[in-house]
Design a protein around this motif. Structure first.
Motif, PDB file in Angstrom:
ATOM      1  N   SER A  75      -7.108   2.269  -5.916  1.00 41.17           N
ATOM      2  CA  SER A  75      -5.654   2.104  -5.925  1.00 41.17           C
ATOM      3  C   SER A  75      -4.934   3.194  -6.689  1.00 41.17           C
ATOM      4  CB  SER A  75      -5.285   0.744  -6.542  1.00 41.17           C
ATOM      5  OG  SER A  75      -5.834  -0.318  -5.798  1.00 41.17           O
ATOM      6  N   SER A 130      -4.127  -6.180   2.239  1.00 40.04           N
ATOM      7  CA  SER A 130      -3.815  -5.929   3.639  1.00 40.04           C
ATOM      8  C   SER A 130      -2.976  -7.071   4.208  1.00 40.04           C
ATOM      9  CB  SER A 130      -5.104  -5.795   4.455  1.00 40.04           C
ATOM     10  OG  SER A 130      -4.816  -5.827   5.832  1.00 40.04           O
ATOM     11  N   LEU A 146       2.240  -2.426   0.584  1.00 35.15           N
ATOM     12  CA  LEU A 146       1.632  -1.328   1.331  1.00 35.15           C
ATOM     13  C   LEU A 146       1.379  -1.776   2.764  1.00 35.15           C
ATOM     14  CD1 LEU A 146       0.403   1.572   1.045  1.00 35.15           C
ATOM     15  CD2 LEU A 146      -1.790   0.482   0.554  1.00 35.15           C
ATOM     16  N   GLY A 194      -2.469   1.555   5.340  1.00 37.62           N
ATOM     17  CA  GLY A 194      -2.879   2.114   4.052  1.00 37.62           C
ATOM     18  C   GLY A 194      -4.151   1.507   3.510  1.00 37.62           C
ATOM     19  N   PHE A 195      -4.766   0.572   4.256  1.00 41.23           N
ATOM     20  CA  PHE A 195      -5.980  -0.113   3.796  1.00 41.23           C
ATOM     21  C   PHE A 195      -7.178   0.264   4.660  1.00 41.23           C
ATOM     22  CE2 PHE A 195      -2.530  -2.737   2.299  1.00 41.23           C
ATOM     23  CZ  PHE A 195      -2.938  -3.163   1.047  1.00 41.23           C
ATOM     24  N   PHE A 249      -7.602   0.736  -0.754  1.00 40.59           N
ATOM     25  CA  PHE A 249      -6.665   1.669  -0.146  1.00 40.59           C
ATOM     26  C   PHE A 249      -7.422   2.859   0.444  1.00 40.59           C
ATOM     27  CE2 PHE A 249      -3.186   0.759  -3.584  1.00 40.59           C
ATOM     28  CZ  PHE A 249      -3.205  -0.574  -3.230  1.00 40.59           C
ATOM     29  N   THR A 250      -6.897   3.402   1.527  1.00 42.45           N
ATOM     30  CA  THR A 250      -7.338   4.719   1.963  1.00 42.45           C
ATOM     31  C   THR A 250      -6.792   5.750   0.971  1.00 42.45           C
ATOM     32  OG1 THR A 250      -5.375   5.132   3.309  1.00 42.45           O
ATOM     33  CG2 THR A 250      -7.212   3.986   4.384  1.00 42.45           C
ATOM     34  N   GLY A 292      -3.165   5.809   1.462  1.00 42.70           N
ATOM     35  CA  GLY A 292      -2.548   4.624   0.871  1.00 42.70           C
ATOM     36  C   GLY A 292      -2.398   4.776  -0.633  1.00 42.70           C
ATOM     37  N   GLN A 346       0.428   7.040  -1.313  1.00 41.07           N
ATOM     38  CA  GLN A 346       1.693   6.359  -1.040  1.00 41.07           C
ATOM     39  C   GLN A 346       2.093   5.436  -2.194  1.00 41.07           C
ATOM     40  OE1 GLN A 346       1.698   4.590   2.853  1.00 41.07           O
ATOM     41  NE2 GLN A 346       3.611   3.479   2.526  1.00 41.07           N
TER      42      GLN A 346
END
Length: 506
Positions: free
Chosen positions: A72, A436, A473, A477-478, A484-485, A488, A491
């Motif tokens: 994160s 998510s 998010l 982004g997950f 998170f990616t 993500g 972001q």
């Protein structure tokens, strides 16, 4: 008799002294060449020792928790945002590892005192409470009525919490030793007394990495740690159809290894075209397995980017055995772990780099992503037992929505953590982290979820802050329910920075 006692005493003192010197000190003086997800507990211990030896020259923010925290918040990006947006020049450190839970964050608290944190940040998610284990152990069980002692005993098993024996044996023993049988308790006592026993399963990995990186092929690994490939590279080192790099002396003298699958060959040779715009070379791959390649000496006459392009690609969802995976990324060859480096990277235990899987959802519409999400994470359990915990988490969220909220075990430790910082007047930020939207839909509108939010909010007060951002998010982004990616994470960085920055007086 006296001489015998003196000899025994000398041997015992020598044993403790050597144990302390080698396993508590010397092993942490060696370079650590293990990426984040290859040696979790050694990385955690190594990072703790590193931070402990640093003189405190700035305010310190320490991020604790599990992989939820690691995926994160990027420490470097957060530090840059706090400096640029708030004029806060701080140090940001991680003390997190995969699978960590509130019990073990609580056992970490006394370790934090010597580090003198000015703020401790703890992002949590449903996975951290380990509530799915109730349904795994008791298929007809419920979290609002299960015997807590059974859940505690399960949490102390080596499979579920190896850190209890590797990292916190004495602390675990003092906290929940009464829940252990004599055999288990003796293991914890032995682990508390002797570091060679305590670290026996983790220190070897770093030594193996050091030996491999210097003398081996670097073809057996769990996380790519070579140069960044402009076209992108998979977390396990798989390229796409093309990959580029700058030639090095090591590649000139020793060549480099690539893994070729039978699915790339598909019963016939595969050509590789290699070019830097001036020099061109063609290599034909004819056999599967790890293959050693050598570049034409002309590539080393000038420092120009070399690009390799494969004749074709293969797809993991069409493969079998260990190569089977449910994603749609085009795959090329696998590079050795330290590809493109003269020397292996060290001190990367909490550094995250972008990988091709972080970009696979870029630009996807919600409906397309939903289909990919279910396919990628929840289908084919019989072929992919590794997704078992994700399936168990889904079932747990669907079942717990029908239950009443019960603040037991790990939730009680959240309160203990909050009380600890409140009593010491140290700023502590508890975050109900983004999840998510797909998995939130399974249980967010339930009484259980609302009461769980109310409980977390009740922990705030004094130097303890609570922040609920569970819908902050978008699904793209997950990479799964709660991780998170890389995109993500980028972001969310300014959002975390703004909340954290506002906790410090202007």
């Amino acid at each position: 008799m006296k001489q015998r006692l003196l000899l025994i005493s000398f041997l015992l003192v020598s044993l403790f002294a050597l144990d302390f010197l080698i396993f508590k000190k010397l092993q942490f003086l060696l370079p650590n060449e293990s990426p984040w997800n290859t040696n979790h507990f050694f990385n955690f211990l190594y990072e703790y020792e590193r931070i402990r030896t640093l003189p405190k020259t700035k305010k310190r923010i320490i991020i604790v928790g599990s992989s939820v925290a690691y995926y994160s918040i990027d420490a470097r990006k957060l530090k840059e945002s706090l400096l640029g947006g708030f004029g806060l020049d701080v140090d940001v450190f991680y003390l997190a590892y995969a699978g960590n839970s509130p019990l073990y964050v609580y056992l970490l608290l006394n370790w934090l005192d010597p580090l003198e944190p000015d703020l401790v940040v703890y992002p949590v998610n449903f996975i951290d409470y380990r509530l799915h284990r109730t349904y795994v152990m008791f298929p007809d069980g419920r979290n609002d009525s299960v015997d807590e002692s059974a859940v505690v005993r399960d949490a102390l098993t080596f499979e579920e919490a190896p850190q209890s024996l590797w990292v916190f044996p004495w602390e675990t023993l003092k906290e929940v030793g009464t829940s252990m049988n004599w055999e288990t308790r003796s293991q914890y006592l032995l682990s508390s007394a002797f570091s060679f026993y305590r670290y026996k399963d983790i220190y070897q990995q770093n030594l193996q990495n050091l030996i491999q990186h210097r003398f081996g092929r670097n073809t057996s690994y769990h996380a790519y740690a070579g140069v960044l490939i402009p076209e992108g590279i998979n977390g396990l080192g798989w390229t796409g159809q093309s990959f580029s790099f700058f030639p090095t002396e090591k590649i000139k003298n020793k060549g480099f290894w690539v893994e070729v699958t039978q699915f790339l060959l598909a019963g016939k040779p595969c050509r590789m075209e290699i070019s830097n715009g001036t020099t061109r070379q063609e290599i034909t791959l004819t056999r599967e397995g790890w293959v050693k390649l050598y570049l034409d000496p002309k590539f080393f006459l000038e420092k120009k980017l070399v690009t390799v392009k494969l004749e074709r690609v293969w797809f993991a969802n069409e493969a079998t055995g260990a190569y089977l995976d449910y994603h749609l990324d085009p795959m090329g060859v696998r590079l050795e772990q330290t590809f493109g480096l003269e020397e292996a990277k060290s001190g990367i235990q909490y550094e995250r780099e972008p990988r091709t899987e972080d970009f696979r959802y870029l630009g996807m519409k919600d409906e397309e992503y939903r289909k990919y999400f279910h396919y990628r994470l929840l289908e084919g359990l019989e072929k992919r037992p590794g997704i078992g915990y994700l399936v168990a988490l889904k079932l747990a969220k669907e079942r717990i929505r029908e239950e009443s909220f019960r603040p037991y075990f790990h939730f009680r430790y959240l309160k203990k953590i909050a009380d600890h910082f409140r009593e010491r007047n140290v700023r502590f930020l508890l975050i109900n982290n983004p999840e998510s939207p797909i998995s939130l839909d399974w249980y967010e509108d339930s009484t259980w979820y609302k009461d769980h939010l109310a409980y977390l909010e009740s922990l705030a007060g004094g130097s303890v802050y609570y922040w609920d951002i569970h819908r902050s998010l978008p699904m793209q982004g997950f990479s799964d329910f709660h991780h998170f990616t890389y995109l993500g994470m980028e972001q969310m960085n300014p959002i975390y920075a703004k909340r954290i920055g506002n906790l410090f007086p202007k």
